[in-house]
Design a protein around this motif. Structure first.
Motif, PDB file in Angstrom:
ATOM      1  N   LEU A 183      65.833  49.204   5.101  1.00  0.00           N
ATOM      2  CA  LEU A 183      65.474  49.927   3.878  1.00  0.00           C
ATOM      3  C   LEU A 183      64.357  49.204   3.116  1.00  0.00           C
ATOM      4  N   PHE A 184      64.356  47.878   3.196  1.00  0.00           N
ATOM      5  CA  PHE A 184      63.393  47.091   2.430  1.00  0.00           C
ATOM      6  C   PHE A 184      62.089  46.839   3.184  1.00  0.00           C
ATOM      7  N   THR A 185      62.126  47.020   4.489  1.00  0.00           N
ATOM      8  CA  THR A 185      60.929  46.720   5.295  1.00  0.00           C
ATOM      9  C   THR A 185      60.193  47.989   5.705  1.00  0.00           C
ATOM     10  N   MET A 186      60.928  49.086   5.805  1.00  0.00           N
ATOM     11  CA  MET A 186      60.297  50.306   6.309  1.00  0.00           C
ATOM     12  C   MET A 186      59.087  50.746   5.463  1.00  0.00           C
ATOM     13  N   PRO A 187      59.135  50.647   4.123  1.00  0.00           N
ATOM     14  CA  PRO A 187      57.946  51.067   3.342  1.00  0.00           C
ATOM     15  C   PRO A 187      56.676  50.339   3.774  1.00  0.00           C
ATOM     16  N   ALA A 188      56.786  49.049   4.045  1.00  0.00           N
ATOM     17  CA  ALA A 188      55.589  48.296   4.456  1.00  0.00           C
ATOM     18  C   ALA A 188      55.093  48.769   5.810  1.00  0.00           C
ATOM     19  N   ILE A 189      56.066  49.155   6.678  1.00  0.00           N
ATOM     20  CA  ILE A 189      55.667  49.622   8.016  1.00  0.00           C
ATOM     21  C   ILE A 189      54.977  50.976   7.919  1.00  0.00           C
ATOM     22  N   LEU A 190      55.493  51.820   7.017  1.00  0.00           N
ATOM     23  CA  LEU A 190      54.935  53.174   6.914  1.00  0.00           C
ATOM     24  C   LEU A 190      53.671  53.243   6.058  1.00  0.00           C
ATOM     25  N   PHE A 191      53.413  52.193   5.276  1.00  0.00           N
ATOM     26  CA  PHE A 191      52.309  52.240   4.310  1.00  0.00           C
ATOM     27  C   PHE A 191      50.951  52.585   4.947  1.00  0.00           C
ATOM     28  N   PRO A 192      50.537  51.922   6.047  1.00  0.00           N
ATOM     29  CA  PRO A 192      49.208  52.266   6.607  1.00  0.00           C
ATOM     30  C   PRO A 192      49.139  53.713   7.052  1.00  0.00           C
ATOM     31  N   VAL A 193      50.236  54.212   7.587  1.00  0.00           N
ATOM     32  CA  VAL A 193      50.253  55.613   8.021  1.00  0.00           C
ATOM     33  C   VAL A 193      50.067  56.513   6.809  1.00  0.00           C
ATOM     34  N   GLY A 194      50.772  56.175   5.756  1.00  0.00           N
ATOM     35  CA  GLY A 194      50.666  56.952   4.530  1.00  0.00           C
ATOM     36  C   GLY A 194      49.259  56.922   3.966  1.00  0.00           C
ATOM     37  N   PHE A 195      48.632  55.729   4.026  1.00  0.00           N
ATOM     38  CA  PHE A 195      47.274  55.605   3.501  1.00  0.00           C
ATOM     39  C   PHE A 195      46.320  56.518   4.255  1.00  0.00           C
ATOM     40  N   VAL A 196      46.421  56.476   5.591  1.00  0.00           N
ATOM     41  CA  VAL A 196      45.521  57.295   6.412  1.00  0.00           C
ATOM     42  C   VAL A 196      45.768  58.776   6.151  1.00  0.00           C
ATOM     43  N   ALA A 197      47.030  59.155   6.062  1.00  0.00           N
ATOM     44  CA  ALA A 197      47.355  60.571   5.860  1.00  0.00           C
ATOM     45  C   ALA A 197      46.799  61.051   4.512  1.00  0.00           C
ATOM     46  N   ASP A 198      46.963  60.212   3.501  1.00  0.00           N
ATOM     47  CA  ASP A 198      46.490  60.596   2.170  1.00  0.00           C
ATOM     48  C   ASP A 198      44.970  60.697   2.128  1.00  0.00           C
ATOM     49  N   LEU A 199      44.299  59.737   2.776  1.00  0.00           N
ATOM     50  CA  LEU A 199      42.830  59.746   2.817  1.00  0.00           C
ATOM     51  C   LEU A 199      42.332  61.001   3.520  1.00  0.00           C
ATOM     52  N   GLN A 200      42.999  61.325   4.646  1.00  0.00           N
ATOM     53  CA  GLN A 200      42.611  62.519   5.401  1.00  0.00           C
ATOM     54  C   GLN A 200      42.748  63.768   4.533  1.00  0.00           C
ATOM     55  N   TRP A 201      43.822  63.817   3.787  1.00  0.00           N
ATOM     56  CA  TRP A 201      44.073  64.962   2.900  1.00  0.00           C
ATOM     57  C   TRP A 201      42.955  65.088   1.873  1.00  0.00           C
ATOM     58  N   TRP A 202      42.564  63.970   1.298  1.00  0.00           N
ATOM     59  CA  TRP A 202      41.508  64.020   0.285  1.00  0.00           C
ATOM     60  C   TRP A 202      40.160  64.362   0.895  1.00  0.00           C
ATOM     61  N   LEU A 203      39.886  63.822   2.062  1.00  0.00           N
ATOM     62  CA  LEU A 203      38.602  64.144   2.715  1.00  0.00           C
ATOM     63  C   LEU A 203      38.536  65.636   3.020  1.00  0.00           C
ATOM     64  N   TRP A 204      39.673  66.175   3.484  1.00  0.00           N
ATOM     65  CA  TRP A 204      39.704  67.610   3.777  1.00  0.00           C
ATOM     66  C   TRP A 204      39.451  68.397   2.492  1.00  0.00           C
ATOM     67  N   ARG A 205      40.136  67.989   1.417  1.00  0.00           N
ATOM     68  CA  ARG A 205      39.975  68.691   0.143  1.00  0.00           C
ATOM     69  C   ARG A 205      38.533  68.659  -0.346  1.00  0.00           C
ATOM     70  N   TYR A 206      37.913  67.462  -0.238  1.00  0.00           N
ATOM     71  CA  TYR A 206      36.511  67.344  -0.674  1.00  0.00           C
ATOM     72  C   TYR A 206      35.617  68.289   0.115  1.00  0.00           C
ATOM     73  N   GLY A 207      35.797  68.263   1.429  1.00  0.00           N
ATOM     74  CA  GLY A 207      34.911  69.038   2.304  1.00  0.00           C
ATOM     75  C   GLY A 207      35.163  70.534   2.223  1.00  0.00           C
ATOM     76  N   HIS A 208      36.309  70.934   1.663  1.00  0.00           N
ATOM     77  CA  HIS A 208      36.632  72.365   1.629  1.00  0.00           C
ATOM     78  C   HIS A 208      36.670  72.931   0.223  1.00  0.00           C
ATOM     79  N   ASN A 209      36.173  72.163  -0.732  1.00  0.00           N
ATOM     80  CA  ASN A 209      36.098  72.683  -2.101  1.00  0.00           C
ATOM     81  C   ASN A 209      34.688  72.486  -2.654  1.00  0.00           C
ATOM     82  N   LEU A 210      33.715  72.877  -1.844  1.00  0.00           N
ATOM     83  CA  LEU A 210      32.330  72.701  -2.289  1.00  0.00           C
ATOM     84  C   LEU A 210      32.034  73.638  -3.451  1.00  0.00           C
TER      85      LEU A 210
END
Lengths: 218, 678
Positions: A123-150
């Motif tokens: 429970l205490f270690t899983m957040p650190a393991i998932l963090f990079p995945v979360g970062f990439v997913a969030d960045l991808q979401w924002w990049l998509w939003r930027y590129g599709h809301n011209l």
């Protein structure tokens, strides 16, 4: 045996510790090291975007830290308005506002994990393991939003059209050749995630026998 | 013109081609050593040989082309800061390519830089150059002086004089813009400027045609008593980047016509040397038919004129104690200079031009245009003669040192020697006006064994000054020399009867033995100057300027006149228009590709105060701001702020627009200035 004892797991006896010090120190070192790497990553860029065009012989560079952008931000904002891309100020506002606190929490959880010698450590270690995945997913979401809301009223919005900038790797946008790469901060976070995962494995190897022994004794 | 068009080969292609030719020639020479290389064009192969043959290029042409060609993307090794002559400006030229990089607006309005077309700061600097309240918007810029540290160029500032009106300007090399113009309050014309002392404490401005002090009137019959010569020492405040006029002073001199000056350096630091002509006190031929002598005869009647030897260090103290105020300038009267031992004369061959100090400061080299020699004086001997009081007073009581006692050497060079520069190998270079050539000669001890002429190279034509790389510093570089030729006659296409000047680049790296016909010198390139007649120029290693120069202003809202951020500069987000009675004040930002705001409405008769900031920060993202009919054009370089103030006297609709191509939507970068009738 209280519930708390059950959750915290067995303590290691002095004799056992003297005999197999490495076995117990390894997961501690891996979790502790991961916590340090995460804190260090706050000071380094997570994502680096370079853009080249004929009239920018030295290229333009944007360095995304977890809470801010550095580099040729003003210049790129200026160029973005031609295409109709939104302002950087409006992107990932929530994520940026909590990023540093969240990473410190991740590191704190890892430090807390050192106390747990049971399966609850997950429970205490899983957040650190998932963090990079979360970062990439969030960045991808924002990049998509930027590129599709011209902004359709922007001079070059139609010429460029909707697009999703790739999160990593090269792309072409108008006269720009772009290259997005993970930054050293992200690589540290990734390393921390891997180290935490490896630490979990050694944690299980060290403490499971003790837990089983305790359960057998009851 | 079919024949002419056939010659039109791209220069870059040509030189690339001849590069190949040279390389192949070298290979052939290596392959058949002993044989003289053949030079069969078929053996050279490829188009390079064909081009060289078709254009009739000699081996010397090819080597000259290879030495001067700077490929796209590469930069020149040296910069020339040249006087712009009548243009009233300063030219910046790359060496060895001889490409014009910039014309810096100084005394004359310059539209591209928005110099004098509405930008208040530029208008105010030009107004500093007014003479008695009158605009003087042309200048005869003569002698640029790069700022020095320890006698070597430091690349921080350039000074330039205006001979026609006795003015001096300061240019800051962080942004290559003029920061200050000073009108000399005691003189109406000058010549011996600008020159700087080894640490740029003082900027020297020597006079030229004697006039009554402060450009007052006095009849020509009172020439001897009422007309004055002068030298002014402007105090430079390096940290402020400005001349401090209040701490400056001048010395009254006899009404000889002072010419060029130079500051002593190293052993002679603290002293200043100027030469002069018309020690005859000629006053012209007078009324038509009166039988008087014209100046050209009257002012060159005697065999000698006087080199002025000035103890500047001592003069600073005397100015404080004995200086008198003339038009706000502290002036040391001539008698005080004589009494205090500030001024000595040394006979020099008549009608001299340059007085040039050797790199170590030991010798003063003078060329009398009408004497084929350069005359070399020893600073030590001058000091000895002063100590021994080995002198006779002139007609004004100034001690004239004994010529023989201070002479070090005389070297016969040729006809019309004018001006001398030095290299780092013990050679001096002197322009020979009448010979139309540059003489190369060896310096005696401690530079070499013997004072002697090595030879000369023809130049085209009528050379005035010359400039060698850092050739008047304590550490000359050699390498390149440029002859500043007054006439070009047949060198270029004749663009009407007013022909361009000719800057000729000469390679001086080889020893004299390498090419005995030209004493080792090779002519490389002719650059026409079609904007004015430059006089002097200085050549500095480009790296030294690159250390200081800005490609964009350091912060947004930068005011070049104060070299700091203007707190009142418009910034993104605080653009606005405020009406206060009949005054309309506008805070506008410029960014690719729009003005904010882009519509301004006023009434005829309103006072308009228009603040502008270019908030772009990219290299080269300059915007213009031009208003038709109102004579307004401002250049706003990245980060720059400027203010334009005018009365909206004309009603009508005036589209203002960006006059500097900035972006794909440059044409769209425009707005309307609407002036409603009253």
């Amino acid at each position: 045996m209280t519930l708390l004892d059950r959750i915290l797991g067995p303590r290691v006896s002095r004799e056992e510790m003297q005999e197999h010090a490495g076995r117990y120190r390894l997961p501690t070192a891996l979790f502790g090291g991961s916590a340090l790497l995460l804190v260090l990553s706050i000071f380094l860029p997570y994502w680096v975007l370079t853009l080249k065009a004929p009239q920018f012989p030295d290229g333009l560079t944007i360095q995304a830290f977890v809470n801010r952008l550095e580099g040729d931000v003003v210049e790129l904002e200026g160029l973005n308005h031609y295409v109709g891309l939104g302002s950087f100020d409006d992107g990932a506002v929530f994520e940026r506002s909590i990023a540093i606190g969240a990473i410190i929490v991740l590191a704190g959880l890892l430090a807390a994990a050192l106390l747990f010698h049971s399966r609850w450590v997950v429970l205490f270690t899983m957040p650190a393991i998932l963090f990079p995945v979360g970062f990439v997913a969030d960045l991808q979401w924002w990049l998509w939003r930027y590129g599709h809301n011209l902004d359709s009223s922007a001079p070059f919005a139609k010429a460029v059209g909707e697009f999703t900038p790739p999160i990593f790797g090269p792309a072409e946008i108008a006269q720009f050749d772009t290259l997005a790469l993970p930054g050293p901060g992200f690589l540290l976070a990734l390393l921390a995630a891997v180290m935490t995962g490896v630490g979990l494995w050694f944690h299980r190897k060290a403490y499971k026998p003790l837990v089983d022994e305790l359960a057998g004794a009851e | 013109m079919p024949r002419r068009s056939a010659w039109r080969v791209g220069r870059s292609k040509l030189i690339l081609g001849v590069g190949v030719v040279i390389a192949v020639m070298a290979l052939i020479a290596a392959a058949c050593s002993g044989d003289d290389g053949g030079g069969e064009s078929s053996a050279l192969g490829g188009s390079a040989a064909d081009i060289a043959q078709a254009r009739g290029l000699t081996e010397a042409d090819i080597s000259a082309a290879l030495k001067t060609y700077v490929p796209s993307g590469q930069q020149d090794e040296y910069l020339i800061f040249s006087s712009g002559g009548h243009a009233g400006q300063v030219f910046v030229i790359g060496v060895p390519s001889m490409r014009l990089l910039k014309t810096i607006g100084v005394f004359t309005p310059e539209p591209w830089q928005g110099w004098g077309y509405g930008d208040q700061d530029t208008m105010e600097i030009l107004e500093q150059g007014r003479v008695d309240g009158n605009d003087v918007l042309w200048a005869d810029t003569h002698h640029p002086a790069l700022s020095e540290t320890d006698g070597d160029y430091d690349g921080e500032f350039v000074f330039i004089n205006d001979k026609a009106n006795a003015r001096v300007a300061v240019i800051d090399l962080r942004d290559f813009e003029t920061k200050q113009i000073l009108k000399n309050p005691i003189a109406i014309n000058d010549h011996g400027g600008t020159f700087v002392t080894p640490n740029t404490e003082w900027v020297i401005e020597g006079g030229q045609y004697a006039t009554p002090n402060g450009w007052e009137y006095a009849p020509i019959s009172e020439y001897e008593s009422e007309y004055k010569g002068m030298v002014t020492f402007w105090k430079f405040d390096r940290s402020a980047g400005r001349i401090d006029a209040d701490s400056s002073f001048a010395m009254e001199l006899p009404p000889y016509w002072q010419d060029l000056c130079d500051a002593g350096k190293l052993v002679s630091e603290g002293w200043v040397f100027c030469n002069s002509f018309n020690t005859e006190l000629a006053t012209g031929s007078g009324d038509v038919g009166s039988g008087g002598e014209a100046f050209e005869a009257g002012a060159s009647a005697r065999d000698n004129d006087y080199m002025h030897v000035i103890n500047l260090d001592k003069a600073v103290g005397v100015a404080a104690s004995k200086g008198v105020d003339i038009n706000g300038m502290t002036v040391i009267p001539l008698q005080a200079s004589i009494d205090e031992g500030l001024l000595y004369f040394v006979p020099e061959p008549k009608s001299p031009h340059g007085v040039d100090i050797t790199p170590g400061g030991e010798y003063m080299v003078i060329s009398g245009k009408l004497d084929p020699h350069v005359t070399v004086y020893s600073f030590d001997k001058i000091q000895d003669a002063i100590a021994a009081q080995n002198w006779q007073p002139d007609q004004y009581g100034v001690p004239v040192l004994d010529f023989d006692s201070v002479l070090e050497a005389q070297v016969e060079l040729g006809l019309g020697p004018l001006h001398t520069q030095f290299d780092g190998d013990g050679y001096a270079y002197t322009s020979l006006f009448l010979n139309s050539s540059v003489a190369r000669w060896s310096l005696g001890p401690p530079y070499g064994d013997e004072w002697k002429l090595e030879g000369e190279i023809p130049v085209h034509y009528n050379i005035g000054h010359l400039v060698a790389a850092e050739g008047d510093t304590v550490d000359p570089d050699g390498r390149y020399l440029v002859a500043l030729n007054k006439w070009s006659i047949d060198r270029f296409f004749p663009p009407g009867p007013l022909l361009p000047q000719n800057f000729q680049l000469i390679d001086i790296t080889e020893a004299p033995e390498a090419a005995p016909d030209t004493a080792g010198m090779q002519l490389l390139y002719d650059m026409p100057i079609g904007v004015g007649e430059p006089h002097y120029a200085q050549m500095i290693k480009a790296d030294k300027v690159l250390d200081h120069v800005w490609e964009v202003y350091p912060e947004i809202g930068w005011d070049p006149s104060t070299m700091s951020v203007d707190p009142n500069a418009p910034m993104a987000g605080n653009e606005r228009v405020v009406r206060n009675g009949d005054t309309v004040e506008i805070w506008m930002t410029l960014v690719r590709s729009h003005y904010t705001p882009d519509r301004i409405e006023v009434k005829a008769g309103d006072r308009v105060i228009w603040h502008l900031t270019n908030i772009d920060t990219s290299k080269d993202a300059t915007h213009g701001f031009s208003v038709p009919g109102y004579n307004i054009n401002v250049s706003l370089e990245p980060g720059e702020t400027a203010t334009v103030e005018f009365d909206a006297t004309m009603d009508g609709v005036f589209p203002f627009y960006c006059s500097e191509f900035c972006s794909a939507l440059h044409l769209e970068m425009a707005g309307y200035f609407l002036v409603a009738p009253e």
